[in-house]
Design an enzyme around this catalytic site. Structure first.
Site, PDB file in Angstrom:
ATOM      1  N   ARG A 257     -21.499 -17.395 -19.693  1.00  0.00           N
ATOM      2  CA  ARG A 257     -20.116 -17.274 -19.169  1.00  0.00           C
ATOM      3  C   ARG A 257     -20.058 -17.263 -17.643  1.00  0.00           C
ATOM      4  O   ARG A 257     -19.104 -16.783 -17.056  1.00  0.00           O
ATOM      5  CB  ARG A 257     -19.412 -16.047 -19.732  1.00  0.00           C
TER       6      ARG A 257
ATOM      7  N   LYS B 233     -14.150 -27.705  -8.495  1.00  0.00           N
ATOM      8  CA  LYS B 233     -13.967 -28.588  -9.659  1.00  0.00           C
ATOM      9  C   LYS B 233     -15.347 -28.919 -10.206  1.00  0.00           C
ATOM     10  O   LYS B 233     -16.217 -29.366  -9.473  1.00  0.00           O
ATOM     11  CB  LYS B 233     -13.255 -29.874  -9.253  1.00  0.00           C
TER      12      LYS B 233
ATOM     13  N   GLU C 265     -13.118 -40.415   1.429  1.00  0.00           N
ATOM     14  CA  GLU C 265     -12.480 -39.140   1.068  1.00  0.00           C
ATOM     15  C   GLU C 265     -11.913 -38.463   2.328  1.00  0.00           C
ATOM     16  O   GLU C 265     -10.936 -37.723   2.247  1.00  0.00           O
ATOM     17  CB  GLU C 265     -13.463 -38.212   0.342  1.00  0.00           C
TER      18      GLU C 265
ATOM     19  N   LYS D 289      -9.437 -29.310   3.552  1.00  0.00           N
ATOM     20  CA  LYS D 289      -9.603 -29.087   2.106  1.00  0.00           C
ATOM     21  C   LYS D 289      -9.489 -27.597   1.777  1.00  0.00           C
ATOM     22  O   LYS D 289      -8.890 -27.218   0.761  1.00  0.00           O
ATOM     23  CB  LYS D 289     -10.932 -29.666   1.611  1.00  0.00           C
TER      24      LYS D 289
ATOM     25  N   GLU E  99      -4.727 -26.744  -8.970  1.00  0.00           N
ATOM     26  CA  GLU E  99      -4.057 -28.050  -8.941  1.00  0.00           C
ATOM     27  C   GLU E  99      -2.771 -28.088  -9.764  1.00  0.00           C
ATOM     28  O   GLU E  99      -2.579 -28.955 -10.614  1.00  0.00           O
ATOM     29  CB  GLU E  99      -5.016 -29.144  -9.429  1.00  0.00           C
TER      30      GLU E  99
ATOM     31  N   ARG F  54      -2.463 -29.411  -4.500  1.00  0.00           N
ATOM     32  CA  ARG F  54      -3.834 -29.933  -4.557  1.00  0.00           C
ATOM     33  C   ARG F  54      -3.862 -31.363  -5.094  1.00  0.00           C
ATOM     34  O   ARG F  54      -4.824 -32.091  -4.888  1.00  0.00           O
ATOM     35  CB  ARG F  54      -4.727 -28.998  -5.399  1.00  0.00           C
TER      36      ARG F  54
ATOM     37  N   ASN G 250      -5.757 -36.305  -4.967  1.00  0.00           N
ATOM     38  CA  ASN G 250      -5.914 -37.412  -5.910  1.00  0.00           C
ATOM     39  C   ASN G 250      -5.355 -38.724  -5.353  1.00  0.00           C
ATOM     40  O   ASN G 250      -5.291 -39.726  -6.064  1.00  0.00           O
ATOM     41  CB  ASN G 250      -5.212 -37.097  -7.241  1.00  0.00           C
TER      42      ASN G 250
ATOM     43  N   HIS H  20      -6.805 -41.980  -6.315  1.00  0.00           N
ATOM     44  CA  HIS H  20      -7.779 -41.763  -7.386  1.00  0.00           C
ATOM     45  C   HIS H  20      -7.329 -42.281  -8.750  1.00  0.00           C
ATOM     46  O   HIS H  20      -8.162 -42.618  -9.581  1.00  0.00           O
ATOM     47  CB  HIS H  20      -8.133 -40.278  -7.503  1.00  0.00           C
TER      48      HIS H  20
ATOM     49  N   HIS I 256     -10.184 -44.400  -9.986  1.00  0.00           N
ATOM     50  CA  HIS I 256     -11.055 -44.086 -11.126  1.00  0.00           C
ATOM     51  C   HIS I 256     -11.070 -45.237 -12.116  1.00  0.00           C
ATOM     52  O   HIS I 256     -12.118 -45.597 -12.661  1.00  0.00           O
ATOM     53  CB  HIS I 256     -10.553 -42.832 -11.863  1.00  0.00           C
TER      54      HIS I 256
ATOM     55  N   HIS J 140     -17.536 -44.724  -5.941  1.00  0.00           N
ATOM     56  CA  HIS J 140     -16.312 -43.938  -6.097  1.00  0.00           C
ATOM     57  C   HIS J 140     -15.374 -44.100  -4.894  1.00  0.00           C
ATOM     58  O   HIS J 140     -14.197 -44.444  -5.043  1.00  0.00           O
ATOM     59  CB  HIS J 140     -16.686 -42.468  -6.288  1.00  0.00           C
TER      60      HIS J 140
END
Ligand code: GLY
Length: 337
Positions: free
Chosen positions: A119, A141, A183, A220, A230, A234, A238, A241, A245, A257
């Site tokens: 956990r 993330k 980025e 960031k 998000e 946030r 993206n 993206h 993606h 990417h």
């Protein structure tokens, strides 16, 4: 530049507060910033210079090494299971830790494993690619890909600390540096015109890279602190993206990417912004278009994790440094292409 200088950027989230430590040739001081006095599993990939791994390993009391194959294909359940088994077999307890050394793939996979083993155990990140230093290592993330859908399985799990050693960039190719730069262009185009102009105007990226990285991390930090999970702002991260993606997957990873995201940003910008971004992408030898298979992209967008009730929240940039969140139907997104 004083290369002994250490910058610490403190990130405060509800789940965890942590430092991002930035400096040059600081890998050898890893135990000053991370608690290495326990069982530590170093997860890395087969292309990471052995010297980085050895330097970190020598600072750990009880180190173990786990190497994965380089590349996005490694973000899978098979590796998750193998690493969990490795931890269990070597009697890792809740008090032990994982250190990732590598790019976004190593970081995302390692953080995911750290988030689910018993956990959650301590996770330290040493991002060695520019992309990971300015984006994926910050903000918690974690994730793996599943049935060709990128990052569809994962969690939010903040690292215990992040160490960015700028000198690791020296072993990257120009293509990978430029890939990571996308980025930064993304966060600059949406949130910081001054940074955008710096990237556009610099005559010596190598000389300026440290301060550009530091600014990107601060930007960031602000976004992650204001909306860790998000729910709203946030989403700006993206930008580019959604289509990016899909390009990455549908072109069978011909484009990295960042390269795919760069192309993706052009579809969600006003004419003036598009021209500005295009100029910067060209300056850094990044692609500005690619062959699109609309059917394949449609299918991928239908599985996009940002989708709800057939809509995807997309980020639109009308003016450099500002953004809007726009709900769009997948069909409408396809029509942009
Ligand atoms: N890489 C996007 C984010 O951290 O939200």
């Amino acid at each position: 530049m004083n290369n002994k200088k250490i910058t610490k950027i403190f990130i405060k989230t509800k789940a965890k507060n942590y430092n991002v430590i930035i400096g040059e040739n600081i890998l050898k001081n890893v135990n000053k910033y991370f608690n290495c006095n326990r069982n530590v599993l170093i997860i890395t990939d087969k292309n990471i210079p052995q010297i980085y791994i050895d330097v970190v390993k020598n600072k750990c009391k009880n180190p173990y090494i786990y190497k994965i194959k380089q590349g996005e294909d490694s973000k899978n359940f098979f590796n998750v299971k193998k690493i969990l088994k490795f931890l269990l077999k070597n009697n890792f307890s809740r008090k032990d830790a994982i250190i990732a050394i590598g790019g976004g793939v190593v970081g995302d996979l390692s953080a995911f494993v750290a988030s689910i083993y018993m956990r959650g155990i301590d996770f330290f990140n040493i991002p060695t690619s520019l992309l990971a230093q300015v984006d994926s290592s910050i903000g918690g993330k974690t994730g793996i890909d599943f049935y060709n859908v990128k990052n569809v399985v994962g969690s939010f799990y903040q690292p215990t600390a992040v160490l960015i050693d700028i000198s690791t960039l020296n072993t990257l190719t120009d293509r990978h540096i430029n890939n990571g730069l996308v980025e930064i262009i993304k966060i600059a185009a949406t949130c910081d015109k001054k940074l955008f102009d710096r990237i556009k105007g610099t005559k010596n990226l190598k000389r300026d890279i440290r301060s550009i990285i530091e600014r990107a991390v601060v930007l960031k930090k602000k976004i992650v602190e204001s909306d860790t999970l998000e729910k709203n702002t946030r989403k700006v991260l993206n930008f580019g993206h959604t289509i990016g993606h899909a390009i990455e997957e549908s072109c069978n990873r011909k484009y990295l990417h960042g390269e795919s995201v760069g192309i993706g940003m052009l579809y969600f910008s006003s004419k003036i912004v598009r021209d500005e971004i295009k100029k910067v992408l060209i300056k850094y030898n990044l692609p500005v278009s690619c062959k699109i298979n609309k059917n394949k992209i449609y299918e991928l967008l239908m599985h996009d994790k940002k989708m709800s009730s057939n809509n995807i929240d997309t980020i639109y940039v009308n003016e450099i440094g500002k953004f809007k969140i726009k709900k769009m139907q997948v069909k409408k997104i396809i029509n942009l292409m």
